[in-house]
Design a protein around this motif. Structure first.
Motif, mmCIF file in Angstrom:
data_model
loop_
_atom_site.group_PDB
_atom_site.id
_atom_site.type_symbol
_atom_site.label_atom_id
_atom_site.label_comp_id
_atom_site.label_asym_id
_atom_site.label_seq_id
_atom_site.Cartn_x
_atom_site.Cartn_y
_atom_site.Cartn_z
ATOM 1 N N SER A 12 0.847 -1.189 0.000
ATOM 2 C CA SER A 12 0.000 0.000 0.000
ATOM 3 C C SER A 12 0.886 1.245 0.000
ATOM 4 O O SER A 12 1.754 1.382 0.875
ATOM 5 C CB SER A 12 -0.885 -0.010 1.250
ATOM 6 N N ARG A 40 -5.452 0.044 0.287
ATOM 7 C CA ARG A 40 -6.448 0.276 1.332
ATOM 8 C C ARG A 40 -7.496 1.268 0.869
ATOM 9 O O ARG A 40 -7.164 2.318 0.315
ATOM 10 C CB ARG A 40 -5.778 0.854 2.587
ATOM 11 N N ARG A 42 -11.494 3.211 1.936
ATOM 12 C CA ARG A 42 -12.229 3.710 3.089
ATOM 13 C C ARG A 42 -13.032 2.575 3.722
ATOM 14 O O ARG A 42 -13.366 1.602 3.049
ATOM 15 C CB ARG A 42 -13.157 4.825 2.599
ATOM 16 N N LYS A 107 -18.206 5.339 -10.119
ATOM 17 C CA LYS A 107 -17.003 5.722 -9.366
ATOM 18 C C LYS A 107 -15.754 5.480 -10.214
ATOM 19 O O LYS A 107 -15.533 4.383 -10.725
ATOM 20 C CB LYS A 107 -16.940 4.918 -8.065
HETATM 21 C C1 BTN Z 1 -11.822 4.710 -1.276
HETATM 22 O O1 BTN Z 1 -12.555 5.128 -2.185
HETATM 23 O O2 BTN Z 1 -12.237 3.875 -0.474
HETATM 24 C C2 BTN Z 1 -10.418 5.246 -1.151
HETATM 25 C C3 BTN Z 1 -9.455 4.467 -1.988
HETATM 26 C C4 BTN Z 1 -8.033 4.955 -1.907
HETATM 27 C C5 BTN Z 1 -7.083 4.046 -2.649
HETATM 28 C C6 BTN Z 1 -5.706 4.619 -2.759
HETATM 29 S S1 BTN Z 1 -4.703 3.749 -3.924
HETATM 30 C C7 BTN Z 1 -3.292 4.611 -3.406
HETATM 31 C C8 BTN Z 1 -3.385 4.763 -1.899
HETATM 32 N N1 BTN Z 1 -2.781 3.614 -1.227
HETATM 33 C C9 BTN Z 1 -3.693 2.881 -0.582
HETATM 34 O O3 BTN Z 1 -3.452 1.829 0.045
HETATM 35 N N2 BTN Z 1 -4.908 3.440 -0.724
HETATM 36 C C10 BTN Z 1 -4.867 4.660 -1.493
#
Ligand code: BTN
Length: 249
Positions: A12, A40, A42, A107
């Motif tokens: 991540s 990750r 939300r 989305k």
């Molecule tokens: C969502 O809509 O739930 C938020 C998603 C966020 C994803 C991005 S990808 C780059 C960054 N690294 C992660 O682990 N998550 C964010």
């Protein structure tokens, strides 16, 4: 100049950026990866991050603002990402409270902001951004196929992910400088012009599982969404999921 680390693969980018921020990264420094094995989202969701299809980045911000104002960063980031996408990809994306980017009614991206508010070691926020850029229909897992889209699917054109990253970073740093000038009101005004929930009836599942249906009155001056139900009662949405239930009569 802010520094960017380009990774082929990571679990991540938010996790990596958080560690870097704790050990002295500067405002605007960023991590971008070609794929993530444990992206990750939300509400502890997984962010599907197939190689070369999307933009997966985390930008470290250390704005000169009071830590009470850190929650304003998520809406500010949404506006910045949507503006950058519109400029580079010639599209008209929308923002959906609190952290989604929408295009063509689906989305196209999301933002996960994770902050450390320890004043002694210096507060910071990690703005993690995932955008579906060159995905085709078959690149999405079955469970999100109907609700997700990509820039490629909406515009018919493949785009350069690095160029989009640079545009997003510059736009984010610009909007953060507006926050530093204490102009959240201006940010909110521009955010509301792109509000995907405008004129809709929404359904909010509260953290206790109760369902509230009503008309959104947009985010308030603290960035919290206000929903007015059929009885005229106003609810302040703190967390949970907001979905579009229909159009307003
Ligand atoms: C969502 O809509 O739930 C938020 C998603 C966020 C994803 C991005 S990808 C780059 C960054 N690294 C992660 O682990 N998550 C964010």
């Amino acid at each position: 100049m802010p520094e960017t680390h380009f990774l082929l693969k990571t679990d991540s980018t938010n996790r990596v950026a958080f560690e870097w921020a704790e050990s002295g990264a500067r405002h605007g420094d960023a991590i971008i990866a070609e794929m993530q094995s444990a992206g990750r989202g939300r509400l502890r969701r997984h962010w599907h991050s197939p190689v070369g299809k999307g933009m997966y980045c985390s930008i470290i911000v250390k704005p000169s603002i009071d830590i009470q104002k850190y929650p304003q960063i998520t809406l500010t980031a949404g506006l910045a990402v949507s503006n950058a996408l519109d400029k580079i990809c010639h599209c008209a994306s929308l923002v959906k409270w609190p952290n989604d980017i929408f295009l063509g009614g689906k989305k196209i991206g999301g933002i996960l902001t994770e902050s450390s508010l320890n004043v002694a070691s210096g507060p910071f926020s990690i703005v993690g951004i995932g955008l579906n850029i060159n995905n085709d229909h078959f690149d999405f897992p079955k469970e999100i196929e109907k609700v997700a889209t990509s820039v490629f699917l909406e515009t018919g054109k493949a785009h350069n992910i690095r160029e989009i990253f640079e545009g997003v970073r510059d736009e984010l740093l610009h909007e953060i400088s507006m926050l530093e000038l204490d102009d959240f009101a201006g940010i909110l005004q521009r955010w509301k012009e792109k509000d995907a929930l405008k004129g809709r009836v929404v359904r909010w599942v509260t953290p206790t599982g109760a369902v509230v249906c009503g008309r959104p009155a947009g985010p308030n001056s603290e960035g919290r969404l206000i929903v007015q139900d059929e009885d005229g009662q106003c609810h302040e949405v703190i967390s949970g999921d907001i979905s579009i239930a229909g159009r307003m009569k």
